[in-house]
Every structure is written in structure tokens, then in C-alpha cells.
Design an enzyme around this catalytic site. Structure first.
Site, PDB file in Angstrom:
ATOM      1  N   HIS A  83      18.741  13.685  46.680  1.00 32.34           N
ATOM      2  CA  HIS A  83      19.480  14.164  45.511  1.00 32.34           C
ATOM      3  C   HIS A  83      20.974  14.079  45.797  1.00 32.34           C
ATOM      4  O   HIS A  83      21.401  14.068  46.955  1.00 32.34           O
ATOM      5  CB  HIS A  83      19.099  15.607  45.194  1.00 32.34           C
ATOM      6  CG  HIS A  83      17.727  15.765  44.635  1.00 32.34           C
ATOM      7  ND1 HIS A  83      17.345  16.873  43.926  1.00 32.34           N
ATOM      8  CD2 HIS A  83      16.635  14.958  44.688  1.00 32.34           C
ATOM      9  CE1 HIS A  83      16.086  16.758  43.549  1.00 32.34           C
ATOM     10  NE2 HIS A  83      15.622  15.600  44.012  1.00 32.34           N
ATOM     11  N   GLU A 120      23.456  16.177  45.641  1.00 39.36           N
ATOM     12  CA  GLU A 120      24.059  17.225  46.461  1.00 39.36           C
ATOM     13  C   GLU A 120      23.707  17.046  47.934  1.00 39.36           C
ATOM     14  O   GLU A 120      24.569  17.193  48.806  1.00 39.36           O
ATOM     15  CB  GLU A 120      23.589  18.612  45.990  1.00 39.36           C
ATOM     16  CG  GLU A 120      24.044  18.979  44.599  1.00 39.36           C
ATOM     17  CD  GLU A 120      23.064  18.588  43.500  1.00 39.36           C
ATOM     18  OE1 GLU A 120      23.121  19.188  42.416  1.00 39.36           O
ATOM     19  OE2 GLU A 120      22.225  17.674  43.715  1.00 39.36           O
ATOM     20  N   CYS A 164      19.265  21.864  41.569  1.00 41.16           N
ATOM     21  CA  CYS A 164      17.835  22.176  41.564  1.00 41.16           C
ATOM     22  C   CYS A 164      17.562  23.153  42.714  1.00 41.16           C
ATOM     23  O   CYS A 164      18.435  23.394  43.553  1.00 41.16           O
ATOM     24  CB  CYS A 164      17.021  20.890  41.724  1.00 41.16           C
ATOM     25  SG  CYS A 164      17.022  20.233  43.407  1.00 41.16           S
ATOM     26  N   CYS A 222      18.332  21.607  46.219  1.00 39.42           N
ATOM     27  CA  CYS A 222      19.766  21.437  46.459  1.00 39.42           C
ATOM     28  C   CYS A 222      20.474  22.779  46.607  1.00 39.42           C
ATOM     29  O   CYS A 222      21.384  22.912  47.425  1.00 39.42           O
ATOM     30  CB  CYS A 222      20.386  20.616  45.337  1.00 39.42           C
ATOM     31  SG  CYS A 222      19.802  18.906  45.346  1.00 39.42           S
TER      32      CYS A 222
END
Length: 159
Positions: A56, A58, A86, A89
Site C-alpha cells: 500500500h 503508506e 486502512c 497502514c
């Protein structure tokens, strides 16, 4: 307070989200890590590019920043991300310990484009044996011995 500096950095994160999406690397998510006025890490969603569900924006940006700064703590940094993090993250962000996180789109905005994490948020509170993916404890003396050794270890670095 949100000023021109913050708006400029958020614009950079949003541009990364567009870049990753346009390249077919993954969903429309972008992140930068900033220390002072310097971007020390950047990332965009690369789940499809690397066949890695943890890639992801991040996480990619945090990894890049930590590598550049040669540290596992980002206590003097800020994170700008194109969407509210999310659960995964958010966990990574808390482990990295930045000063603050700015986000553009909300988790509801993400759900509206089929990136709905509400299931995960709900699953966290469900007892382990009732989860959709059950967590099954298998305690062993050997595993506990390693934990005890860590507790007694004199030259450890806490994080």
C-alpha cells in the site's frame, strides 16, 4: 492549521495516487513522508505491480523514508496520504511514530470505489475462533522461552 505548505505536500501525494493508478500498479492511493521541508519517502499503491497485498502507498512510503533516514522511527516526520489509512497502514503508521498524518479522501470515499475496509475494522473485535479467517492459538514452551530470552537480553533495542 492547514496552510499552503500542507496543501502543496497533499497535492504531491494525490499526484502519486494518479501515477500509480495510471501505470496499473494498483489502486488510486499515494503517500509522501516529509521531514521539515524535505520529502524523505514517497509511495503509491503497488499491490498489482509486485503481487504484494502489503504494498500500500503508506507502507511503501514509510519503507522508503526509513531506508533513506536509516531509522525505524519517523518521530520528526509527517505523512501526507491521498486517503484515510486502512487498518494495516494505520498499524504501520503507529509503529513508525510520525508526528501527524494528513489525508484527503475518507474511508467512506474509498468504500464508494470498492476499497471497503469496514469488514476488517469489524473483524478486529470478533473473537479469534469466530473470525472469517480463524486465529488458532498454539502456545509452546519453546516460543515462550524465546520471549523470556528477549526480556532478559541486555543489548536489545526497544521499538
Amino acid at each position: 492549521m492547514i496552510g499552503e505548505r500542507e496543501k502543496r505536500f497533499m497535492q504531491m501525494a494525490v499526484k502519486l495516487s494518479e501515477k500509480g493508478m495510471s501505470n496499473g500498479d494498483g489502486g488510486p492511493f499515494g503517500t509522501i513522508v516529509v521531514r521539515g521541508e524535505e520529502v524523505v519517502g514517497e509511495g503509491w499503491n503497488q499491490v498489482l505491480r509486485h503481487n504484494d497485498p502489503t504494498a500500500h502507498a503508506e507502507v511503501v512510503a514509510i519503507r522508503a523514508a526509513c531506508k533513506k533516514l536509516n531509522t525505524f522511527q519517523l518521530h520528526d516526520c509527517e505523512i501526507y496520504t491521498s486517503c484515510e489509512p486502512c487498518p494495516m497502514c494505520l498499524g504501520a503508521i503507529y509503529w513508525a511514530r510520525p508526528q501527524r498524518v494528513y489525508y484527503a479522501n475518507t474511508k467512506e470515499d474509498a468504500a464508494a470505489i470498492d476499497f471497503d475496509d469496514s469488514f476488517i475494522y469489524r473483524e478486529i473485535a470478533v473473537p479469534h475462533d469466530e473470525k472469517k479467517i480463524p486465529l488458532i492459538g498454539m502456545p509452546t514452551a519453546e516460543a515462550l522461552t524465546v520471549f523470556h530470552a528477549w526480556k532478559e537480553k541486555g543489548d536489545k533495542t526497544l521499538y
